[in-house]
Scaffold this motif. Structure first.
Motif, PDB file in Angstrom:
ATOM      1  N   ASN A 129      67.609 -10.689 -14.794  1.00 33.38           N
ATOM      2  CA  ASN A 129      67.827 -12.014 -15.372  1.00 33.38           C
ATOM      3  C   ASN A 129      66.634 -12.534 -16.163  1.00 33.38           C
ATOM      4  OD1 ASN A 129      65.998 -12.800 -13.417  1.00 33.38           O
ATOM      5  ND2 ASN A 129      67.526 -13.701 -12.075  1.00 33.38           N
ATOM      6  N   GLY A 130      65.560 -11.765 -16.241  1.00 33.26           N
ATOM      7  CA  GLY A 130      64.400 -12.150 -17.040  1.00 33.26           C
ATOM      8  C   GLY A 130      63.516 -13.205 -16.413  1.00 33.26           C
ATOM      9  N   SER A 131      63.815 -13.617 -15.193  1.00 32.47           N
ATOM     10  CA  SER A 131      62.976 -14.628 -14.552  1.00 32.47           C
ATOM     11  C   SER A 131      61.638 -14.007 -14.148  1.00 32.47           C
ATOM     12  CB  SER A 131      63.677 -15.218 -13.327  1.00 32.47           C
ATOM     13  OG  SER A 131      63.833 -14.238 -12.333  1.00 32.47           O
ATOM     14  N   SER A 132      60.613 -14.828 -14.168  1.00 28.66           N
ATOM     15  CA  SER A 132      59.291 -14.310 -13.820  1.00 28.66           C
ATOM     16  C   SER A 132      58.593 -15.245 -12.846  1.00 28.66           C
ATOM     17  CB  SER A 132      58.434 -14.121 -15.073  1.00 28.66           C
ATOM     18  OG  SER A 132      58.187 -15.350 -15.699  1.00 28.66           O
ATOM     19  N   ASN A 133      57.620 -14.678 -12.165  1.00 29.26           N
ATOM     20  CA  ASN A 133      56.809 -15.404 -11.208  1.00 29.26           C
ATOM     21  C   ASN A 133      55.366 -15.001 -11.474  1.00 29.26           C
ATOM     22  OD1 ASN A 133      55.486 -16.457  -9.018  1.00 29.26           O
ATOM     23  ND2 ASN A 133      56.844 -15.550  -7.497  1.00 29.26           N
ATOM     24  N   ILE A 134      54.515 -15.969 -11.813  1.00 28.86           N
ATOM     25  CA  ILE A 134      53.104 -15.698 -12.081  1.00 28.86           C
ATOM     26  C   ILE A 134      52.275 -16.359 -10.988  1.00 28.86           C
ATOM     27  CG2 ILE A 134      51.182 -16.024 -13.693  1.00 28.86           C
ATOM     28  CD1 ILE A 134      53.271 -16.196 -15.940  1.00 28.86           C
ATOM     29  N   THR A 135      51.352 -15.593 -10.418  1.00 28.65           N
ATOM     30  CA  THR A 135      50.440 -16.144  -9.418  1.00 28.65           C
ATOM     31  C   THR A 135      49.001 -15.837  -9.824  1.00 28.65           C
ATOM     32  OG1 THR A 135      50.529 -14.147  -8.043  1.00 28.65           O
ATOM     33  CG2 THR A 135      52.086 -15.897  -7.518  1.00 28.65           C
ATOM     34  N   SER A 136      48.106 -16.692  -9.389  1.00 31.54           N
ATOM     35  CA  SER A 136      46.681 -16.453  -9.612  1.00 31.54           C
ATOM     36  C   SER A 136      45.920 -16.814  -8.343  1.00 31.54           C
ATOM     37  CB  SER A 136      46.158 -17.259 -10.806  1.00 31.54           C
ATOM     38  OG  SER A 136      46.228 -18.634 -10.554  1.00 31.54           O
ATOM     39  N   SER A 137      44.845 -16.089  -8.108  1.00 26.92           N
ATOM     40  CA  SER A 137      44.005 -16.317  -6.936  1.00 26.92           C
ATOM     41  C   SER A 137      42.546 -16.276  -7.354  1.00 26.92           C
ATOM     42  CB  SER A 137      44.199 -15.221  -5.882  1.00 26.92           C
ATOM     43  OG  SER A 137      45.537 -14.967  -5.638  1.00 26.92           O
ATOM     44  N   VAL A 138      41.775 -17.187  -6.836  1.00 30.27           N
ATOM     45  CA  VAL A 138      40.337 -17.171  -7.078  1.00 30.27           C
ATOM     46  C   VAL A 138      39.701 -16.289  -6.021  1.00 30.27           C
ATOM     47  CG1 VAL A 138      38.237 -18.579  -7.136  1.00 30.27           C
ATOM     48  CG2 VAL A 138      40.360 -19.454  -8.139  1.00 30.27           C
ATOM     49  N   MET A 139      38.950 -15.303  -6.471  1.00 36.75           N
ATOM     50  CA  MET A 139      38.307 -14.357  -5.558  1.00 36.75           C
ATOM     51  C   MET A 139      36.854 -14.758  -5.263  1.00 36.75           C
ATOM     52  SD  MET A 139      40.988 -12.547  -5.467  1.00 36.75           S
ATOM     53  CE  MET A 139      40.566 -11.178  -4.454  1.00 36.75           C
ATOM     54  N   ASN A 140      36.239 -15.468  -6.220  1.00 36.75           N
ATOM     55  CA  ASN A 140      34.844 -15.864  -6.077  1.00 36.75           C
ATOM     56  C   ASN A 140      34.713 -17.307  -6.583  1.00 36.75           C
ATOM     57  OD1 ASN A 140      32.038 -16.325  -6.611  1.00 36.75           O
ATOM     58  ND2 ASN A 140      31.691 -14.109  -6.676  1.00 36.75           N
ATOM     59  N   GLN A 141      34.750 -18.258  -5.658  1.00 38.70           N
ATOM     60  CA  GLN A 141      34.772 -19.675  -6.021  1.00 38.70           C
ATOM     61  C   GLN A 141      33.527 -20.093  -6.794  1.00 38.70           C
ATOM     62  OE1 GLN A 141      37.534 -21.761  -5.305  1.00 38.70           O
ATOM     63  NE2 GLN A 141      36.499 -23.018  -6.841  1.00 38.70           N
ATOM     64  N   GLU A 142      32.381 -19.583  -6.399  1.00 35.00           N
ATOM     65  CA  GLU A 142      31.129 -19.956  -7.074  1.00 35.00           C
ATOM     66  C   GLU A 142      31.153 -19.523  -8.542  1.00 35.00           C
ATOM     67  OE1 GLU A 142      26.450 -18.743  -6.730  1.00 35.00           O
ATOM     68  OE2 GLU A 142      27.533 -19.068  -4.853  1.00 35.00           O
ATOM     69  N   LEU A 143      31.568 -18.287  -8.805  1.00 36.39           N
ATOM     70  CA  LEU A 143      31.660 -17.822 -10.189  1.00 36.39           C
ATOM     71  C   LEU A 143      32.765 -18.540 -10.948  1.00 36.39           C
ATOM     72  CD1 LEU A 143      31.042 -13.956 -10.028  1.00 36.39           C
ATOM     73  CD2 LEU A 143      29.640 -15.701 -11.152  1.00 36.39           C
ATOM     74  N   TYR A 144      33.855 -18.846 -10.262  1.00 38.06           N
ATOM     75  CA  TYR A 144      34.934 -19.601 -10.906  1.00 38.06           C
ATOM     76  C   TYR A 144      34.427 -20.968 -11.364  1.00 38.06           C
ATOM     77  CZ  TYR A 144      39.178 -22.273 -11.673  1.00 38.06           C
ATOM     78  OH  TYR A 144      40.145 -23.074 -12.239  1.00 38.06           O
ATOM     79  N   ASP A 145      33.754 -21.673 -10.469  1.00 38.19           N
ATOM     80  CA  ASP A 145      33.241 -23.008 -10.800  1.00 38.19           C
ATOM     81  C   ASP A 145      32.287 -22.957 -11.987  1.00 38.19           C
ATOM     82  OD1 ASP A 145      34.735 -24.139  -8.763  1.00 38.19           O
ATOM     83  OD2 ASP A 145      33.058 -24.176  -7.332  1.00 38.19           O
ATOM     84  N   ALA A 146      31.499 -21.907 -12.073  1.00 35.89           N
ATOM     85  CA  ALA A 146      30.524 -21.775 -13.157  1.00 35.89           C
ATOM     86  C   ALA A 146      31.151 -21.279 -14.458  1.00 35.89           C
ATOM     87  CB  ALA A 146      29.402 -20.832 -12.725  1.00 35.89           C
ATOM     88  N   ASN A 147      32.373 -20.738 -14.385  1.00 31.41           N
ATOM     89  CA  ASN A 147      32.998 -20.109 -15.564  1.00 31.41           C
ATOM     90  C   ASN A 147      34.449 -20.523 -15.737  1.00 31.41           C
ATOM     91  OD1 ASN A 147      30.855 -17.925 -16.409  1.00 31.41           O
ATOM     92  ND2 ASN A 147      30.983 -17.842 -14.182  1.00 31.41           N
ATOM     93  N   LYS A 148      34.785 -21.758 -15.386  1.00 28.82           N
ATOM     94  CA  LYS A 148      36.178 -22.219 -15.416  1.00 28.82           C
ATOM     95  C   LYS A 148      36.831 -22.034 -16.781  1.00 28.82           C
ATOM     96  CE  LYS A 148      36.113 -25.664 -11.775  1.00 28.82           C
ATOM     97  NZ  LYS A 148      36.227 -27.086 -11.450  1.00 28.82           N
ATOM     98  N   THR A 149      36.119 -22.351 -17.836  1.00 31.81           N
ATOM     99  CA  THR A 149      36.702 -22.254 -19.180  1.00 31.81           C
ATOM    100  C   THR A 149      37.132 -20.826 -19.480  1.00 31.81           C
ATOM    101  OG1 THR A 149      35.343 -24.101 -19.948  1.00 31.81           O
ATOM    102  CG2 THR A 149      36.277 -22.655 -21.638  1.00 31.81           C
ATOM    103  N   GLU A 150      36.283 -19.861 -19.184  1.00 35.49           N
ATOM    104  CA  GLU A 150      36.591 -18.461 -19.458  1.00 35.49           C
ATOM    105  C   GLU A 150      37.724 -17.950 -18.576  1.00 35.49           C
ATOM    106  OE1 GLU A 150      33.575 -19.684 -18.841  1.00 35.49           O
ATOM    107  OE2 GLU A 150      32.370 -19.262 -20.634  1.00 35.49           O
ATOM    108  N   VAL A 151      37.696 -18.320 -17.290  1.00 34.38           N
ATOM    109  CA  VAL A 151      38.738 -17.863 -16.366  1.00 34.38           C
ATOM    110  C   VAL A 151      40.086 -18.467 -16.752  1.00 34.38           C
ATOM    111  CG1 VAL A 151      39.514 -17.833 -13.958  1.00 34.38           C
ATOM    112  CG2 VAL A 151      37.088 -17.495 -14.491  1.00 34.38           C
TER     113      VAL A 151
END
Length: 82
Positions: free
Chosen positions: A32-54
């Motif tokens: 039916n073409g339906s999709s499910n997208i998930t995302s998980s942060v693996m490294n919160q410190e790097l995520y916080d410092a690089n939010k725009t890029e992530v």
């Protein structure tokens, strides 16, 4: 009664240098073409410092999922015309 379905799975990782910051996954049902997208942060410190890029990586991943959805839709449309 057995009912089976086919799906396509895409995965991606947002990297900063050699470090994985976030993980992305998508499952697209070919019936039916339906999709499910998930995302998980693996490294919160790097995520916080690089939010725009992530977040850009997530947007790029989402676009890639949409491309696959569109290809599947085009193939399904072609199949029904034959």
């Amino acid at each position: 009664m057995l009912k089976t379905s086919k799906s396509i799975t895409l995965s991606g990782q947002s990297m900063v240098g050699t470090n994985q910051v976030s993980n992305f996954s998508a499952n697209i049902n070919s019936d039916n073409g339906s999709s499910n997208i998930t995302s998980s942060v693996m490294n919160q410190e790097l995520y916080d410092a690089n939010k725009t890029e992530v977040r850009k990586d997530l947007a790029d991943f989402t676009s890639a999922v949409y491309e696959v959805e569109d290809q599947m839709n085009a193939e399904a449309t072609t199949d029904t015309k034959e």
